[in-house]
Design a protein around this motif. Sequence first.
Motif, PDB file in Angstrom:
ATOM      1  N   MET A 182       5.214   3.713 -12.678  1.00 53.52           N
ATOM      2  CA  MET A 182       4.797   2.780 -11.756  1.00 53.52           C
ATOM      3  C   MET A 182       3.234   3.959 -11.365  1.00 53.52           C
ATOM      4  O   MET A 182       3.446   4.446 -10.177  1.00 53.52           O
ATOM      5  CB  MET A 182       5.671   2.630 -10.673  1.00 53.52           C
ATOM      6  N   GLY A 183       2.345   3.146 -10.803  1.00 52.51           N
ATOM      7  CA  GLY A 183       0.801   3.421 -10.480  1.00 52.51           C
ATOM      8  C   GLY A 183      -0.081   2.378  -9.828  1.00 52.51           C
ATOM      9  O   GLY A 183       0.091   1.611  -9.428  1.00 52.51           O
ATOM     10  N   SER A 184      -0.730   2.614  -8.626  1.00 52.17           N
ATOM     11  CA  SER A 184      -1.221   2.185  -8.377  1.00 52.17           C
ATOM     12  C   SER A 184      -2.505   3.186  -7.483  1.00 52.17           C
ATOM     13  O   SER A 184      -2.924   4.208  -7.909  1.00 52.17           O
ATOM     14  CB  SER A 184      -1.405   1.533  -7.295  1.00 52.17           C
ATOM     15  N   ASP A 185      -3.711   2.662  -7.490  1.00 51.84           N
ATOM     16  CA  ASP A 185      -5.177   2.659  -6.911  1.00 51.84           C
ATOM     17  C   ASP A 185      -6.122   2.670  -6.927  1.00 51.84           C
ATOM     18  O   ASP A 185      -6.083   1.174  -6.688  1.00 51.84           O
ATOM     19  CB  ASP A 185      -6.052   3.919  -8.146  1.00 51.84           C
ATOM     20  N   GLN A 186      -7.420   2.692  -5.713  1.00 48.78           N
ATOM     21  CA  GLN A 186      -7.974   2.649  -4.799  1.00 48.78           C
ATOM     22  C   GLN A 186      -9.810   3.023  -5.130  1.00 48.78           C
ATOM     23  O   GLN A 186      -9.080   4.178  -4.739  1.00 48.78           O
ATOM     24  CB  GLN A 186      -8.156   1.836  -3.786  1.00 48.78           C
ATOM     25  N   HIS A 187     -10.903   2.559  -5.698  1.00 50.76           N
ATOM     26  CA  HIS A 187     -12.009   3.272  -4.637  1.00 50.76           C
ATOM     27  C   HIS A 187     -12.177   2.554  -3.973  1.00 50.76           C
ATOM     28  O   HIS A 187     -12.357   1.768  -3.093  1.00 50.76           O
ATOM     29  CB  HIS A 187     -12.623   2.903  -6.225  1.00 50.76           C
ATOM     30  N   PHE A 188     -12.772   3.399  -3.483  1.00 50.76           N
ATOM     31  CA  PHE A 188     -14.154   3.081  -1.380  1.00 50.76           C
ATOM     32  C   PHE A 188     -12.804   2.901  -0.781  1.00 50.76           C
ATOM     33  O   PHE A 188     -13.713   1.794  -0.255  1.00 50.76           O
ATOM     34  CB  PHE A 188     -15.208   3.009  -1.716  1.00 50.76           C
ATOM     35  N   PRO A 189     -11.458   3.085  -0.648  1.00 49.86           N
ATOM     36  CA  PRO A 189     -11.078   2.342   0.922  1.00 49.86           C
ATOM     37  C   PRO A 189     -11.148   2.124   1.665  1.00 49.86           C
ATOM     38  O   PRO A 189     -11.602   3.898   1.904  1.00 49.86           O
ATOM     39  CB  PRO A 189      -9.702   2.998   0.503  1.00 49.86           C
ATOM     40  N   LYS A 190     -11.458   1.777   2.018  1.00 54.35           N
ATOM     41  CA  LYS A 190     -11.697   1.062   4.207  1.00 54.35           C
ATOM     42  C   LYS A 190     -10.650   1.757   4.640  1.00 54.35           C
ATOM     43  O   LYS A 190     -11.263   2.524   6.320  1.00 54.35           O
ATOM     44  CB  LYS A 190     -12.429  -0.376   4.013  1.00 54.35           C
ATOM     45  N   SER A 191      -9.608   1.347   4.969  1.00 58.10           N
ATOM     46  CA  SER A 191      -8.606   1.501   5.613  1.00 58.10           C
ATOM     47  C   SER A 191      -7.509   2.104   4.574  1.00 58.10           C
ATOM     48  O   SER A 191      -7.157   1.352   3.330  1.00 58.10           O
ATOM     49  CB  SER A 191      -8.330   0.942   6.809  1.00 58.10           C
ATOM     50  N   LEU A 192      -6.738   3.302   4.635  1.00 57.09           N
ATOM     51  CA  LEU A 192      -5.506   3.632   3.744  1.00 57.09           C
ATOM     52  C   LEU A 192      -4.485   2.758   3.187  1.00 57.09           C
ATOM     53  O   LEU A 192      -3.326   2.850   2.780  1.00 57.09           O
ATOM     54  CB  LEU A 192      -5.117   5.005   3.146  1.00 57.09           C
ATOM     55  N   GLU A 193      -4.338   2.150   5.122  1.00 60.84           N
ATOM     56  CA  GLU A 193      -3.222   1.171   5.232  1.00 60.84           C
ATOM     57  C   GLU A 193      -3.029  -0.069   4.579  1.00 60.84           C
ATOM     58  O   GLU A 193      -1.601  -0.006   4.156  1.00 60.84           O
ATOM     59  CB  GLU A 193      -3.204   0.636   7.268  1.00 60.84           C
ATOM     60  N   THR A 194      -3.775  -0.923   4.482  1.00 63.94           N
ATOM     61  CA  THR A 194      -3.547  -1.817   3.281  1.00 63.94           C
ATOM     62  C   THR A 194      -3.006  -0.933   2.029  1.00 63.94           C
ATOM     63  O   THR A 194      -1.592  -1.431   1.628  1.00 63.94           O
ATOM     64  CB  THR A 194      -4.206  -2.533   3.023  1.00 63.94           C
ATOM     65  N   PHE A 195      -3.946  -0.369   1.791  1.00 64.60           N
ATOM     66  CA  PHE A 195      -3.281   0.662   0.150  1.00 64.60           C
ATOM     67  C   PHE A 195      -1.976   1.213   0.186  1.00 64.60           C
ATOM     68  O   PHE A 195      -0.565   0.802  -0.690  1.00 64.60           O
ATOM     69  CB  PHE A 195      -3.799   2.043  -0.224  1.00 64.60           C
ATOM     70  N   ARG A 196      -0.987   1.635   1.029  1.00 64.49           N
ATOM     71  CA  ARG A 196      -0.026   2.151   1.606  1.00 64.49           C
ATOM     72  C   ARG A 196       0.921   1.339   1.191  1.00 64.49           C
ATOM     73  O   ARG A 196       2.112   1.063   0.725  1.00 64.49           O
ATOM     74  CB  ARG A 196       0.278   2.695   2.992  1.00 64.49           C
ATOM     75  N   LYS A 197       0.354   0.251   2.010  1.00 67.00           N
ATOM     76  CA  LYS A 197       2.043  -0.958   1.748  1.00 67.00           C
ATOM     77  C   LYS A 197       1.948  -1.636   1.147  1.00 67.00           C
ATOM     78  O   LYS A 197       3.219  -1.622   0.577  1.00 67.00           O
ATOM     79  CB  LYS A 197       0.906  -1.920   3.238  1.00 67.00           C
ATOM     80  N   VAL A 198       0.957  -1.822   0.233  1.00 70.59           N
ATOM     81  CA  VAL A 198       0.653  -2.557  -0.912  1.00 70.59           C
ATOM     82  C   VAL A 198       1.862  -1.935  -2.000  1.00 70.59           C
ATOM     83  O   VAL A 198       2.494  -2.522  -2.450  1.00 70.59           O
ATOM     84  CB  VAL A 198      -0.588  -3.236  -1.582  1.00 70.59           C
TER      85      VAL A 198
END
Lengths: 212, 232
Positions: free
Chosen positions: B70-86
């Motif tokens: 299972m994985g996830s990634d994000q380019h140029f995240p403005k805030s990591l909070e959303t990435f972490r939560k999702v």
Amino acid sequence: MATTNLVSLNDYKARVSVTENDNLSMTRKEFKRASEITGERLGRIERAIESLSLQVESVSKTGSDRADPKNLYSGIGSEIEKEQPMILRVRSALHSSLEHLSKAQTYFSEELVREAEMDLYYGAIRRVSGLQFESSNFQEALTLLLVALEAHVSFPYLKNEIVALRSATAILADNPLMSEDALDACIDVLESATLNLAAPFAGIDFDDNSSE
Amino acid sequence: MLSLSDLTLEQVIFELKFDQTFRYWDICGAIWQDISRKVPDISLKAIDPQKAIGVVSGGQITLSFGPERMGSDQHFPKSLETFRKVTSDAAEIVLSHLKVPELVRIGNRYIYFWPGGSSEEKAAEFFEKAGFITLSERTKTLGNKIRMSRVRFVVERNDVSMTVRVGFRDATLRLETPSFVTLNRGPFLEKCVTVDVDCYSTKPVGVGTFDAELFMSTQERNSRKTIEGLLA
């Protein structure tokens, strides 16, 4: 293998009894049949215990083969954690409560020591319940544990009850983010020792058909 | 003197690996349904027997899962909070549906780049400032200048290790456009210095003690601290 041995042992005992006492009303054949039935039942119980212990083992696998949660959530270098994460606080509190159960088991024959340790264990579990840890399955398992302990306050503990509490607590400590399987294993362990998990319902007759 | 604030976070990657679970083929739809309840702006991008891929927030975050990862990634995240939560919500759903008892590997990667390092000379300056080149006088006699294009080292810690890669790499934006369209590549760097910090578990992790959000925030702090230490 163990089941077969139990059957043979009972069979052997039955044969000896018949040989020693000719006045026994049961024939050797009847004795053998009775002993096999007992053996079967023992076998069933043994298999149930075996599957239960496998279940417990699968949800509380610990030791050096798995990463220590402390290392997963710890900072590097000189970073000092302002406050330990809740998951680690819960685990640490449960591990210290396990020490009381271990002592209660070690000094089982000394009633005063044993019951004092069980009281301390109860206190430790109540303290765990005071920690605000968000996991509904964990909270459910913890509540069951508290119900079982609350219902037991006026009775001395049996060895199998302490063993069951130890297994259930170990499952909780190793699975704070508890899955349904781990919760089921926890309930099964507590029920296997016939700890009263339905104490709050005492006096309620669920088969009451008076309104009909 | 460089500092962490001179670097830009280009990409964050998170990955969980576990033993193959064939339940994926049975309940992939149920997993998506639960994820879309928790993350309403997710949309399905692709699905096959090996993996299911979805994108969140108009493609900013990519989520994927399959029978053994299972994985996830994000380019140029403005805030990591959303990435972490999702990511943590999705991980919880995937792991519970697939009934995964143990994670074989957990990885969390942070890739930064230094916008100032667009030429080889600038890159050499970065390596020198960071103190990666400490060659003895004897080695210096080999030539006028020694260039280093990449450094890779592993920091071993209890149960969680960290691989750090610092390199000067090609970052050319490759886009196929019709001949009548002129692409303004001005804002994009062709080459840059990247600092890639990969934090990963070295032992299996019990799912009952794994908190994805807490793990990611810890590793993010640790990777920042490592880079700060390197640049100090």
